[in-house]
Write an enzyme that holds these catalytic residues in place. Structure first.
Site, PDB file in Angstrom:
ATOM      1  CE  LYS A 130      -3.751   2.174   2.677  1.00 50.37           C
ATOM      2  NZ  LYS A 130      -4.605   2.035   3.872  1.00 50.37           N
TER       3      LYS A 130
ATOM      4  CB  SER B  40      -7.709   4.057   3.102  1.00 55.82           C
ATOM      5  OG  SER B  40      -6.877   3.473   4.093  1.00 55.82           O
TER       6      SER B  40
ATOM      7  CB  SER C  23      -8.163   1.292   6.096  1.00 56.85           C
ATOM      8  OG  SER C  23      -8.815   2.527   6.267  1.00 56.85           O
TER       9      SER C  23
END
Length: 441
Positions: free
Chosen positions: A80, A150, A174
């Site tokens: 990420k 996210s 997330s």
């Protein structure tokens, strides 16, 4: 062969490498071809690692010369875009940090690369990890829907069969939100069980970094590298399960049915399943959001104030709410957190894990705003409220929580279940997830 290789799990790839069925270079080429073929409209990646294929060549030579190889050798993984990778831009999904190139890897990246994993590139994050939609990434199961966030880029890359493993972060759900939305698996570990060193923070007292995968077996494989001491935790032969009935309403009917069926499977497998309610859930979510916003403002507010033109409207709206939080409300939230954590600890005296929906809704339409309403079987919640309803509490308490798909909702999208354990008992969560995967997928 290339398409077949991208369908294999990490565990299957590792076994194939050992048998010399194929090489890490074969897999790297298959991954790059898959990304080229599928990511044009999916947009799960912000950038690819130019050293990825060269690293695969090194891994292939290690299989030729070494008998004892590390557990993830040659396995591709997505990271990420809030997790530092030395020499590869890590921008937090934000123009505020455009061009930021870390000099050293985050601790979790050091661990996976030491175990032989090959970083394919950086997966898209919602800006500053402050949101649940992750534009411009779309959901691979339905391009007209969001992937959740996210860590939406990591979940989308997994669901699209671009990689078998990924890293995400979780401050209010997330990892678990996009895992549920995209039909993959993810674990928010016990708070600070896996180091956040080298991760761009959002709200440090709530931030977690953790593994994501397509199967629980692979999730356990990656978790063992990130948290090598987890194997020392004793797992009960028959964990006691608490089905959180209060989170089944409001909830999309198909998801509520799938979670109830998952509880029924565990009961039929000989586990004790008791229905219970979570005390003061609304208070917990309000407390968590207050702390999240206050800490996010402390971390990112100065940069956003200096260059407001680089911040998207939705993130700016969150920061603006944070600027207007009364100081006494933040202080009260800190006190409330202690009370809520104590209540949850008492609740967990009678059960080993909790069972809840992973999300109370299926993914919202692409372009949805946090304030947009969702119909949940005749009741409505906003997109934002629906996404944090089952998740934020466990960032507040720091308990381990994992999500996996256990069926389909009425609209054909995945129905996910969340398994929550006691602090430090990540291994128990993974054990129950594995039982559910074996019986419900």
């Amino acid at each position: 062969m290339p398409s077949e290789l991208t369908n294999l799990s990490a565990s299957e790839l590792a076994a194939g490498f050992r048998r010399s069925d194929f090489t890490p270079v074969d897999v790297a080429d298959a991954v790059l071809s898959r990304i080229a073929a599928t990511d044009g409209d999916l947009r799960a990646w912000t950038r690819l690692n130019p050293a990825f294929r060269r690293d695969a060549e090194v891994a292939a030579r290690m299989f030729d010369t070494d008998r004892d190889v590390p557990p993830l050798l040659g396995i591709p993984i997505g990271v990420k875009d809030v997790i530092d990778t030395a020499g590869l831009a890590t921008e937090g999904g934000s123009r505020l940090y455009a061009g930021r190139i870390p000099g050293v890897d985050a601790m979790v990246v050091s661990r996976i690369t030491a175990a032989g994993a090959l970083v394919v590139g950086k997966t898209n994050s919602h800006e500053l990890a402050l949101g649940a939609t992750t534009p411009p990434t779309r959901n691979p199961l339905d391009r007209n829907r969001i992937p959740g966030g996210s860590s939406g880029g990591s979940a989308a890359a997994l669901a699209a069969r671009q990689v078998p493993l990924a890293l995400g972060t979780d401050t209010g759900g997330s990892i678990r939100i996009p895992a549920a939305a995209c039909g993959v698996v993810g674990l928010k570990p016990t708070y600070r069980a896996e180091s956040c060193a080298g991760v761009i923070p959002l709200a440090p007292s709530l931030d977690h970094v953790g593994p994501m995968a397509r199967t629980v077996t692979d999730l356990k494989l990656l978790h063992a590298v990130l948290q090598p001491t987890a194997a020392t935790i004793a797992v009960p032969a028959a964990p006691r399960v608490g089905l959180v009935a209060s989170l089944l309403h409001p909830c999309s009917p198909g998801i509520a049915e799938a979670v109830t069926a998952a509880a029924g499977f565990l009961r039929s497998a000989g586990l004790t399943v008791t229905e219970l309610d979570l005390p003061d859930l609304a208070e917990a979510n309000e407390t968590g959001m207050t702390l999240l916003l206050a800490e996010a403002l402390a971390v990112h507010g100065p940069a956003a104030q200096q260059r407001p033109e680089l911040v998207s409207p939705d993130v700016e709206s969150f920061l603006d709410i944070a600027r207007n939080l009364p100081s006494d409300r933040v202080a009260e939230a800190r006190r409330s957190r202690t009370v809520i954590t104590d209540r949850m600890r008492t609740l967990m005296n009678d059960v080993d894990v909790l069972l809840t929906p992973g999300l109370v809704c299926t993914p919202a339409p692409y372009g949805a705003l946090p304030t947009d309403p969702l119909d949940l079987g005749g009741e409505t919640l906003s997109v934002a409220d629906a996404h944090v309803r089952t998740n934020l509490l466990f960032n507040l308490t720091g308990q381990p929580a994992g999500v996996l798909p256990v069926g389909l909702a009425d609209d054909g999208m995945p129905a996910g279940v969340q398994v929550v354990g006691r602090t430090g008992e990540d291994a128990v969560v993974l054990d129950v997830m594995a039982r559910l995967e074996a019986g419900c997928r």
